[in-house]
Scaffold this motif. Structure first.
Motif, PDB file in Angstrom:
ATOM      1  N   GLY A   1       0.832  -1.193   0.000  1.00  0.00           N
ATOM      2  CA  GLY A   1       0.000   0.000   0.000  1.00  0.00           C
ATOM      3  C   GLY A   1       0.867   1.243   0.000  1.00  0.00           C
ATOM      4  N   ARG A   2       0.642   2.117   0.966  1.00  0.00           N
ATOM      5  CA  ARG A   2       1.440   3.340   1.108  1.00  0.00           C
ATOM      6  C   ARG A   2       2.274   3.324   2.383  1.00  0.00           C
ATOM      7  NH1 ARG A   2      -0.242   7.339  -2.326  1.00  0.00           N
ATOM      8  NH2 ARG A   2       0.604   8.952  -0.943  1.00  0.00           N
ATOM      9  N   VAL A   3       2.513   2.133   2.939  1.00  0.00           N
ATOM     10  CA  VAL A   3       3.253   2.038   4.192  1.00  0.00           C
ATOM     11  C   VAL A   3       4.499   1.186   4.020  1.00  0.00           C
ATOM     12  CG1 VAL A   3       1.147   2.319   5.535  1.00  0.00           C
ATOM     13  CG2 VAL A   3       1.976   0.021   5.015  1.00  0.00           C
ATOM     14  N   THR A   4       5.445   1.378   4.908  1.00  0.00           N
ATOM     15  CA  THR A   4       6.696   0.619   4.923  1.00  0.00           C
ATOM     16  C   THR A   4       7.016   0.195   6.356  1.00  0.00           C
ATOM     17  OG1 THR A   4       8.055   2.604   5.237  1.00  0.00           O
ATOM     18  CG2 THR A   4       7.626   1.916   2.968  1.00  0.00           C
ATOM     19  N   TYR A   5       7.825  -0.825   6.480  1.00  0.00           N
ATOM     20  CA  TYR A   5       8.316  -1.253   7.783  1.00  0.00           C
ATOM     21  C   TYR A   5       9.627  -2.004   7.582  1.00  0.00           C
ATOM     22  CZ  TYR A   5       6.801  -5.994   6.648  1.00  0.00           C
ATOM     23  OH  TYR A   5       6.655  -7.222   6.046  1.00  0.00           O
ATOM     24  N   GLY A   6      10.366  -2.198   8.645  1.00  0.00           N
ATOM     25  CA  GLY A   6      11.603  -2.958   8.583  1.00  0.00           C
ATOM     26  C   GLY A   6      11.705  -3.916   9.744  1.00  0.00           C
ATOM     27  N   ILE A   7      12.362  -5.042   9.518  1.00  0.00           N
ATOM     28  CA  ILE A   7      12.586  -6.022  10.584  1.00  0.00           C
ATOM     29  C   ILE A   7      14.046  -6.448  10.572  1.00  0.00           C
ATOM     30  CG2 ILE A   7      12.160  -8.408  11.311  1.00  0.00           C
ATOM     31  CD1 ILE A   7       9.249  -8.049  10.584  1.00  0.00           C
ATOM     32  N   PHE A   8      14.683  -6.361  11.736  1.00  0.00           N
ATOM     33  CA  PHE A   8      16.046  -6.857  11.937  1.00  0.00           C
ATOM     34  C   PHE A   8      15.961  -8.058  12.874  1.00  0.00           C
ATOM     35  CE2 PHE A   8      19.903  -6.286  14.823  1.00  0.00           C
ATOM     36  CZ  PHE A   8      20.704  -7.120  14.053  1.00  0.00           C
ATOM     37  N   PHE A   9      16.298  -9.231  12.361  1.00  0.00           N
ATOM     38  CA  PHE A   9      16.231 -10.482  13.126  1.00  0.00           C
ATOM     39  C   PHE A   9      17.560 -10.680  13.831  1.00  0.00           C
ATOM     40  CE2 PHE A   9      15.442 -15.354  12.705  1.00  0.00           C
ATOM     41  CZ  PHE A   9      15.098 -15.407  14.040  1.00  0.00           C
ATOM     42  N   ASP A  10      17.571 -10.468  15.123  1.00  0.00           N
ATOM     43  CA  ASP A  10      18.807 -10.487  15.911  1.00  0.00           C
ATOM     44  C   ASP A  10      19.075 -11.906  16.425  1.00  0.00           C
ATOM     45  OD1 ASP A  10      21.037  -9.814  17.320  1.00  0.00           O
ATOM     46  OD2 ASP A  10      20.006  -8.651  18.865  1.00  0.00           O
ATOM     47  N   ASN A  11      19.594 -12.741  15.537  1.00  0.00           N
ATOM     48  CA  ASN A  11      19.892 -14.127  15.878  1.00  0.00           C
ATOM     49  C   ASN A  11      21.072 -14.570  15.031  1.00  0.00           C
ATOM     50  OD1 ASN A  11      19.813 -17.105  15.715  1.00  0.00           O
ATOM     51  ND2 ASN A  11      17.947 -16.917  16.932  1.00  0.00           N
ATOM     52  N   SER A  12      22.124 -15.079  15.661  1.00  0.00           N
ATOM     53  CA  SER A  12      23.360 -15.417  14.947  1.00  0.00           C
ATOM     54  C   SER A  12      23.408 -16.859  14.448  1.00  0.00           C
ATOM     55  CB  SER A  12      24.573 -15.154  15.848  1.00  0.00           C
ATOM     56  OG  SER A  12      24.508 -15.939  17.021  1.00  0.00           O
ATOM     57  N   PHE A  13      22.366 -17.648  14.700  1.00  0.00           N
ATOM     58  CA  PHE A  13      22.322 -19.007  14.172  1.00  0.00           C
ATOM     59  C   PHE A  13      21.955 -18.970  12.687  1.00  0.00           C
ATOM     60  CE2 PHE A  13      21.992 -19.837  18.688  1.00  0.00           C
ATOM     61  CZ  PHE A  13      22.664 -21.044  18.843  1.00  0.00           C
ATOM     62  N   ARG A  14      21.984 -20.124  12.045  1.00  0.00           N
ATOM     63  CA  ARG A  14      21.551 -20.207  10.646  1.00  0.00           C
ATOM     64  C   ARG A  14      20.090 -19.751  10.556  1.00  0.00           C
ATOM     65  NH1 ARG A  14      23.096 -23.837   6.188  1.00  0.00           N
ATOM     66  NH2 ARG A  14      24.547 -24.836   7.635  1.00  0.00           N
TER      67      ARG A  14
END
Length: 247
Positions: A87-100
């Motif tokens: 639509g007209r929106v945005t978001y971001g996700i940072f997955f803080d996990n060092s495993f595969r």
């Protein structure tokens, strides 16, 4: 428990998939998100394929893959951060996990959900809800850190080739190419030696065939001519094979 995030206008940015928010299978943990019909996915760092990752899945596991195919995954760098747009929106996700980790950008046949998972560890992620892609990147880099401006001499064209076996054969191609491109590329050109001279391709080592005298000579040449030949960060101060640190 389901998580849903809206902006200040009440528009939905992201929400967990109804009936399937977070699941565990042994040590593997997965978060499922509702997939919007027009949703696009950007990011994930060094990946092959289209800019929009919709309809594909990716894996983060640093892998040395020379001459990789145009659809190969995973590759050298793992950056568990992506941006969603719908639509007209945005978001971001940072997955803080060092495993595969794995990222499903709507690759399932029914196109009902996207997901991200880790082979072990916590379901720990940061959500960014700025109104623009630039704002999301700004907030993400505020959290993870921003690279300082590199030195002036490092900007411009850089040349590297596998298997130059002596400084003479490294410097001359760089010098020739640099002279041809000097007027077109600013401010300078650089040449980098490769790990072929290091035992078992191990970083932080050097050899008498390409020793510190060459490194000093390269810096001297750079100062006189403005062309590169810059020794890499794995140069050792000692002659012969010698490990001098960890890269």
């Amino acid at each position: 428990m389901r998580i849903a995030v809206k902006n200040i206008k009440g528009e939905m940015l992201s929400e967990d998939q109804p009936g399937l928010p977070v699941s565990w299978l042994g040590t593997e943990v997965t978060c499922y998100k509702k997939l919007f019909p027009d949703e696009k996915f950007l990011g994930l760092g060094e990946k092959t394929g289209n800019l929009d990752k919709r309809g594909n899945s990716f894996e983060n596991w640093n892998s040395d893959v020379p001459a990789y195919a145009i659809n190969h995954d995973p590759l050298y760098r793992s950056i568990p951060f992506f941006i969603g747009i719908h639509g007209r929106v945005t978001y971001g996700i940072f997955f803080d996990n060092s495993f595969r980790t794995k990222f499903n950008c709507g690759a399932s046949t029914d196109e009902q959900f996207s997901s991200f998972s880790a082979a072990d560890g916590e379901m720990n992620y940061y959500f960014f809800g700025a109104s623009t892609v630039a704002g999301i990147i700004r907030d993400y880099t505020w959290l993870t850190g921003r690279m300082p401006m590199p030195p002036y001499w490092s900007l411009g064209y850089q040349q590297c080739r596998w298997s130059y076996l002596a400084w003479a054969s490294t410097w001359q191609p760089s010098l020739i190419r640099g002279s041809r491109l000097k007027k077109a590329i600013s401010p300078t050109t650089k040449g980098w030696r490769t790990i072929i001279l290091q035992p078992t391709l191990m970083g932080a080592t050097t050899s008498e065939a390409f020793g510190p005298g060459d490194a000093i000579s390269s810096i001297s040449r750079k100062k006189r001519s403005g062309n590169g030949g810059v020794p890499d960060s794995t140069s050792s101060p000692s002659r012969g094979w010698k490990a001098s640190g960890t890269i």
